[in-house]
Scaffold this active site. Structure first.
Site, PDB file in Angstrom:
ATOM      1  N   THR A 191       0.832  -1.205   0.000  1.00 48.40           N
ATOM      2  CA  THR A 191       0.000   0.000   0.000  1.00 48.40           C
ATOM      3  C   THR A 191       0.857   1.241   0.000  1.00 48.40           C
ATOM      4  OG1 THR A 191      -1.752   1.162   1.101  1.00 48.40           O
ATOM      5  CG2 THR A 191      -0.174   0.074   2.495  1.00 48.40           C
ATOM      6  N   ASN A 393      -7.388  16.409  -8.018  1.00 47.73           N
ATOM      7  CA  ASN A 393      -6.405  15.896  -8.960  1.00 47.73           C
ATOM      8  C   ASN A 393      -6.218  16.781 -10.182  1.00 47.73           C
ATOM      9  OD1 ASN A 393      -5.349  13.156  -7.981  1.00 47.73           O
ATOM     10  ND2 ASN A 393      -7.528  13.076  -7.529  1.00 47.73           N
TER      11      ASN A 393
END
Length: 398
Positions: A191, A393
């Protein structure tokens, strides 16, 4: 909470396990706030680590992967706001220099230091300010190492809105985990950045087995946006200061701790307003269960419906049905539930749809699917999709 009377989940102030200490400071990677952290064991340790499978793995991953092979890591340093990826030979040299600086401060071999770097891709590290920072830190020595786990978790953050920490106890030993990551997030081995520190005494083989088992059931079941980072790293360091523990009890506690972190990461996904859990049961095998669950979890249409509390349960059927290679799935054998409400094959009445919308307004939404094929089951973790994900983003580097 207890589990088989073998380990417990702690509450109250979070502190490091015995013989660990930490430092955080501002090294000029971001405009304000701490952006460099170091966590180190005062004594030799055993370790296990897993890294991204991305073809564009950054220099921090490449270097750390080499250092991790001996399974004797005893320190982790993290640089936030700059991934140091796609930066060529200079990026490799910069990562190696950071490790040399940290090893020098700690007085340990360089190959016992793991480095993580997270943030924007394609920008060189500001080594001038970083060198100055480490020079000043070296002058202070261990007097500078007063940071708590929450301080380190904050220093690692990029677009995270909150730090992620968890703690468990096994016998006399403690396990403390910290993590960061809310976007570019569907691990394919581990992760984002997740570190676990424990004073349990475990041989490297048991530690490695425990980590891989935990990752498979937790971090590898996590997805925010289907994108695998170039910098993903997960590691566990055990220094043995609290003495030996049972490998099975440790593995169970580690898995539970990683699940805790996984759900924290999912619920803080970029732009997220809800935690989304999808469970697929009665699958032919675990891989199929995980694959179908991820297909539903990652569907932009499902995630958007969850965000808007729109009871459009047909989107779940769509997400199952697009797995055209799973030809053993028969629609007549499938069931779908949102919470405790079955939506397929029992067609919901109008008042049931209203109740379903109410369930989808909760902070946590559970979708349960059965395939009628076998006994395998998998649960995956993610979040809804909001307009804020696009905003974050679209403006990430500006």
């Amino acid at each position: 909470m207890t589990h088989d009377h073998a380990w417990t989940q702690e509450s109250g102030p979070l502190a490091w396990p015995m013989s660990f200490r930490a430092y955080t400071g501002h090294g000029g990677l971001r405009e304000h706030g701490d952006d460099i952290s170091i966590v180190a064991s005062d004594r030799p340790a055993t370790s296990a680590a897993m890294f991204t499978q991305s073809l564009f793995a950054g220099p921090a991953v490449v270097l750390s992967r080499a250092h991790a092979t001996a399974q004797n890591l005893r320190a982790v340093t993290t640089l936030a706001q700059n991934a140091n990826v796609a930066t060529g030979r200079q990026g490799e040299e910069n990562a190696a220099e950071v490790v040399r600086c940290v090893a020098g401060i700690l007085g340990i071999p360089q190959d016992e230091v793991l480095i993580g770097s997270t943030g924007v891709i394609g920008r060189p590290l500001p080594m001038g300010t970083i060198r100055t920072h480490f020079d000043e830190t070296a002058k202070r020595g261990y007097a500078a190492f007063m940071a708590k786990p929450l301080d380190v978790a904050r220093a690692m953050m990029t677009t995270d809105t909150r730090p992620k920490t968890a703690v468990r106890t096994v016998g006399q030993a403690r396990i403390v985990g910290i993590a960061k990551g809310v976007g570019m997030l569907e691990p394919n081995m581990a992760t984002m950045l997740a570190y676990v520190f424990t004073d349990a005494d475990l041989p490297p083989t048991d530690l490695d087995r425990a980590l891989r088992g935990a990752v498979n059931r937790t971090f590898n079941c996590l997805s925010v946006d289907t994108d695998t980072s170039t910098s993903d790293t997960v590691a566990v360091i055990a220094n043995g200061a609290a003495g030996p523990v049972g490998p099975r009890q440790f593995a169970e506690a580690l898995t539970d701790l990683c699940l805790d972190l996984t759900q924290q990461l999912a619920s803080d996904g970029e732009g997220a307003t809800k935690l989304l859990r999808v469970t697929v049961g009665q699958a032919g095998d675990y891989k199929q269960a995980n694959r179908i669950a991820k297909s539903v979890l990652n569907s932009p249409l499902v995630k958007s419906a969850v965000h808007g509390a729109d009871p459009n349960w047909g989107r779940v059927l769509m997400a199952i049905g697009k797995n055209t290679n799973d030809t053993d799935i028969a629609p007549g054998n499938v069931t779908v539930r949102f919470g405790d409400i079955e939506v397929y094959p029992e067609e919901p009445e109008a008042d049931t749809l209203d109740k379903l919308a109410g369930i989808m307004r909760h902070d946590e939404v559970d979708i349960a699917i059965t395939l009628g094929l076998g006994e395998a089951e998998a649960t995956v973790y993610g979040c809804d999709l909001s307009a804020d994900y696009i905003r974050i983003n679209a403006d990430y580097t500006t």
